[in-house]
Scaffold this motif. Structure first.
Motif, PDB file in Angstrom:
ATOM      1  N   HIS A 125       0.823  -1.216   0.000  1.00 34.90           N
ATOM      2  CA  HIS A 125       0.000   0.000   0.000  1.00 34.90           C
ATOM      3  C   HIS A 125       0.853   1.262   0.000  1.00 34.90           C
ATOM      4  O   HIS A 125       0.442   2.300   0.510  1.00 34.90           O
ATOM      5  N   CYS A 164      -7.553   2.028  -4.479  1.00 33.39           N
ATOM      6  CA  CYS A 164      -7.279   0.795  -3.733  1.00 33.39           C
ATOM      7  C   CYS A 164      -8.287   0.672  -2.589  1.00 33.39           C
ATOM      8  O   CYS A 164      -8.771   1.679  -2.070  1.00 33.39           O
ATOM      9  N   CYS A 222      -7.764   0.155   0.341  1.00 29.90           N
ATOM     10  CA  CYS A 222      -7.264   0.746   1.587  1.00 29.90           C
ATOM     11  C   CYS A 222      -7.629   2.211   1.700  1.00 29.90           C
ATOM     12  O   CYS A 222      -7.453   2.813   2.753  1.00 29.90           O
ATOM     13  N   CYS A 246      -1.906   2.401  -5.248  1.00 29.07           N
ATOM     14  CA  CYS A 246      -1.014   1.541  -4.452  1.00 29.07           C
ATOM     15  C   CYS A 246      -0.355   0.512  -5.370  1.00 29.07           C
ATOM     16  O   CYS A 246      -0.967   0.053  -6.349  1.00 29.07           O
TER      17      CYS A 246
END
Ligand SMILES: [Zn+2]
Length: 297
Positions: free
Chosen positions: A160, A170, A172, A177
Motif C-alpha cells: 500500500h 485501492c 485501503c 497503491c
C-alpha cells in the motif's frame, strides 16, 4: 523439548503444525480449506477441529495470519476483505480453544523472519526486506537483525505504498497503491482490459512467456514498479538484501527483470536480490521461531 503449535491462516487455506522449537522442524502438519463463510462462529469451529488433535503435545501457539494483527485482534487495511471477520479476536479465541499461551503476527512478517533466519548462517545480513508478489503484494522488514512487527502490527505492508498517484483506487483508501498496479491480481485486470477478455494474472504471465509483447509489457511494468519500491526503501532504510517471493515473484524471469531495472540505478540503490527459499511453510516456521525467541528473552 519445547513444542509450538503453529497456525497459518490464509484466504484459501488454514495450516497447523507441531514445530520442534530447538530444531525449527515440523513434526506433524495438517491443513483445511478456509471456510468461505465469513462468520466468526464458523471460523472458530473450523479452528477448533483443526487444532484439537495437537493441543496436548504443544507448549504454546504461534499464529501467522493474513491481515493486520493489532494486539491480538484481526483487522485489515481494507476491512471489506475480511467481511464478518473484521475485529475477530484471534488470539483470545485460539487461547480459549487450546488453553495455551497464544501469540499472533502477520503472515508476511512471519515468512520474512523465516527467510531471514534461513539466510543468516551464511550471510552477513543486517537489514533485509522480504517482498511477496502474489495475489497481493506484502512484505516484512528485518532491521538490525530483528523483525519489525510495528506497534499496531502494520510494519511491512509495502503493498500500500503509492507508485502512481493517478492510478486506480485501492481498497485501503489510497489511489495507485503498488498492489493495484503490480500484483498478480493487477496483472490479470490490466491484461483483461487490454485483451478485452477475462484473464487471470497467471494467464497473462503465460502469454508473456510465449512471446506476446503486450503481455510482456504488463509484466515489465510490474517488475519496474517493484524495482522502484526496492530502490525507495533501500535508500530510506539502508537495506542490504531483498528476498523476493510469491507466485509472481518466483515466476520465470520476474526477478531478472527487477534486477535489470535496478541495474539502471546508482549502486547505492541496488541491494542484493535473493529468491525466497522457504516455500509454503515459511509462515508456520517463521511464527514458531519468532515467538519461541520472544519467549526466551
Ligand atoms: Zn492500498
Amino acid at each position: 523439548m519445547s513444542v509450538c503449535l503453529a497456525v497459518d491462516i490464509g484466504g484459501t487455506k488454514i495450516a497447523a503444525a507441531l514445530v520442534d522449537c530447538e530444531t525449527n522442524h515440523i513434526i506433524e502438519r495438517c491443513q483445511i480449506a478456509t471456510p468461505q463463510s465469513q462468520q466468526p462462529a464458523i471460523l472458530s469451529a473450523a479452528l477448533a477441529s483443526l487444532l484439537r488433535p495437537f493441543i496436548n503435545q504443544a507448549n504454546f501457539v504461534a499464529i501467522a495470519s493474513t491481515g493486520i494483527i493489532d494486539n491480538g485482534i484481526l483487522t485489515a487495511l481494507n476491512p471489506d476483505n475480511l467481511g464478518g471477520l473484521n475485529k475477530f479476536e484471534l488470539v483470545d479465541e485460539i487461547q480459549r480453544i487450546t488453553q495455551l499461551p497464544t501469540y499472533a503476527m502477520n503472515d508476511a512478517q512471519a515468512a520474512a523472519w523465516y527467510e531471514y533466519i534461513s539466510l543468516t548462517p551464511n550471510n552477513n545480513i543486517n537489514n533485509m526486506l522480504f517482498i511477496t508478489v502474489s495475489t497481493g503484494i506484502g512484505g516484512g522488514l528485518v532491521l538490525n537483525q530483528q523483525l519489525q512487527t510495528g506497534a499496531r502490527g502494520i510494519s511491512g505492508h509495502i503493498g500500500h505504498t503509492v507508485v502512481n498517484a493517478n492510478g486506480p483506487m485501492c481498497g485501503c483508501g489510497r489511489q495507485g497503491c503498488i498492489e493495484k498496479v503490480a500484483s498478480g491480481t493487477a496483472i490479470g485486470e490490466i491484461g483483461s482490459l487490454l485483451f478485452d477478455c477475462l484473464y487471470s494474472g497467471q494467464e497473462v504471465y503465460q502469454l508473456a512467456l510465449e512471446g506476446n509483447n503486450d503481455a510482456l509489457n504488463i509484466i515489465h511494468s510490474s517488475a519496474a514498479a517493484v524495482a522502484e519500491l526496492i530502490a525507495n526503501l533501500t535508500i530510506t532504510l539502508d537495506l542490504d538484501s531483498i528476498v523476493i517471493g510469491g507466485s509472481v515473484g518466483l515466476a520465470p524471469n520476474y526477478c531478472h527483470y527487477i534486477q535489470q531495472y535496478l541495474n539502471e540505478k546508482p549502486a547505492l540503490y541496488r541491494p542484493y536480490i535473493i529468491l525466497a527459499q522457504s516455500g509454503a511453510d515459511a509462515g508456520l516456521l517463521g511464527a514458531a521461531s519468532w515467538f519461541a525467541q520472544q519467549q526466551s528473552h
